[in-house]
Design a protein around this motif. Structure first.
Motif, mmCIF file in Angstrom:
data_model
loop_
_atom_site.group_PDB
_atom_site.id
_atom_site.type_symbol
_atom_site.label_atom_id
_atom_site.label_comp_id
_atom_site.label_asym_id
_atom_site.label_seq_id
_atom_site.Cartn_x
_atom_site.Cartn_y
_atom_site.Cartn_z
ATOM 1 N N ALA A 171 3.509 11.248 3.573
ATOM 2 C CA ALA A 171 3.368 10.123 2.515
ATOM 3 C C ALA A 171 4.936 9.561 2.350
ATOM 4 N N TYR A 172 4.603 8.162 2.534
ATOM 5 C CA TYR A 172 5.987 7.470 2.457
ATOM 6 C C TYR A 172 5.761 5.964 2.225
ATOM 7 N N GLU A 173 6.600 5.213 2.549
ATOM 8 C CA GLU A 173 6.462 3.642 2.074
ATOM 9 C C GLU A 173 6.700 2.922 3.317
ATOM 10 N N SER A 174 6.276 1.622 3.555
ATOM 11 C CA SER A 174 6.201 0.822 4.810
ATOM 12 C C SER A 174 7.694 0.611 5.406
ATOM 13 N N GLN A 175 8.648 0.196 4.304
ATOM 14 C CA GLN A 175 9.936 -0.198 4.834
ATOM 15 C C GLN A 175 10.791 0.889 5.126
#
Length: 261
Positions: A171-175
């Motif tokens: 689980a993370y974020e695009s950038q």
């Protein structure tokens, strides 16, 4: 009138400098990370350092693991923390000084993984999802009843565990994922987003319990003034170009806030 306000802020901030202030961030590019020379850099770092200069504040920014950073901000007075998501659960825990960005959370798999996720219910059935201990995504997924989370100290460790097969998803974020892959010498095509979780508003915040309200107000006023002046927009546009040119990350800069796709 402007010079009177500036003089007032300077005098109050000088009077409050005898109080112990801590400024803490976590490694989460491109908001805050260490460059090839070991120097702290990033969009949020530049904004906070500029606000510090406007207040003649010389506090050294500390870099700590997320779990420790959020614990300190919850239990100690006069602690400034960035960049952290504003959530209903956290709303009354902290003072919110100013918004920095808007980002999207997703779960990622190796491109070779045929996994197909269409709902949170399907996601709950995955064997192992990597999160960072103390990270807002761990907190949010726990609130949704997930019991298949495997916390790590940082996102780099999660990438290594994903590649070794010890994790199915992270689980993370695009950038962040794009920047992390670049740092690890990997291609953006090596991983894929398999499910979008939600979007998050990210802030500069301050601890609440025991914090001097005058100190908080000085920082809040300085942060608001900095964004209204257009200086935060200038930094946002600078990082918009850096992220596009070097990492092919698309963003939009609106009134000093970076919006990530």
């Amino acid at each position: 009138m402007r010079w009177i306000v500036s003089l007032f802020l300077f005098c109050v901030s000088f009077a409050l400098q005898s109080q112990t202030l801590r400024i803490i961030t976590v490694v989460e590019p491109p908001a805050a990370y260490l460059d090839s020379h070991g120097q702290l850099t990033g969009f949020s770092v530049e904004v906070v350092q500029a606000i510090q200069r406007s207040l003649d504040d010389k506090t050294v920014i500390e870099v700590l693991p997320e779990a420790r950073a959020i614990h300190i901000a919850r239990t100690e007075p006069n602690v400034i923390l960035f960049s952290f998501s504003r959530t209903p659960k956290r709303e009354d825990e902290f003072y919110w000084l100013g918004q920095l960005s808007v980002k999207a959370w997703s779960v990622y798999a190796l491109s070779s993984n045929p996994v197909h996720i269409e709902s949170l219910e399907q996601l709950r059935k995955v064997k192992a999802i990597g999160v960072v201990r103390g990270d807002i995504r761990e907190e949010w997924l726990l609130e949704q009843g997930f019991s298949n989370l495997h916390p790590s100290v940082n996102h780099q460790q999660n990438i290594h565990r994903l590649r070794s097969g010890r994790l199915d998803l992270i689980a993370y974020e695009s950038q962040g994922i794009q920047h992390l892959l670049w740092e690890e010498g990997l291609q953006t095509s090596d991983v894929k987003s398999v499910f979008n979780l939600k979007t998050s508003d990210v802030y500069l915040l301050m601890s609440k319990s025991g914090t001097d309200p005058k100190l908080m107000q000085v920082w809040k006023t300085a942060a608001e003034k900095f964004r209204r002046s257009g200086q935060q927009q200038f930094i946002a546009e600078k990082w918009q170009m850096i992220l596009k040119h070097y990492h092919n990350i698309n963003t939009e800069a609106v009134e000093g806030i970076l919006y990530f796709e």
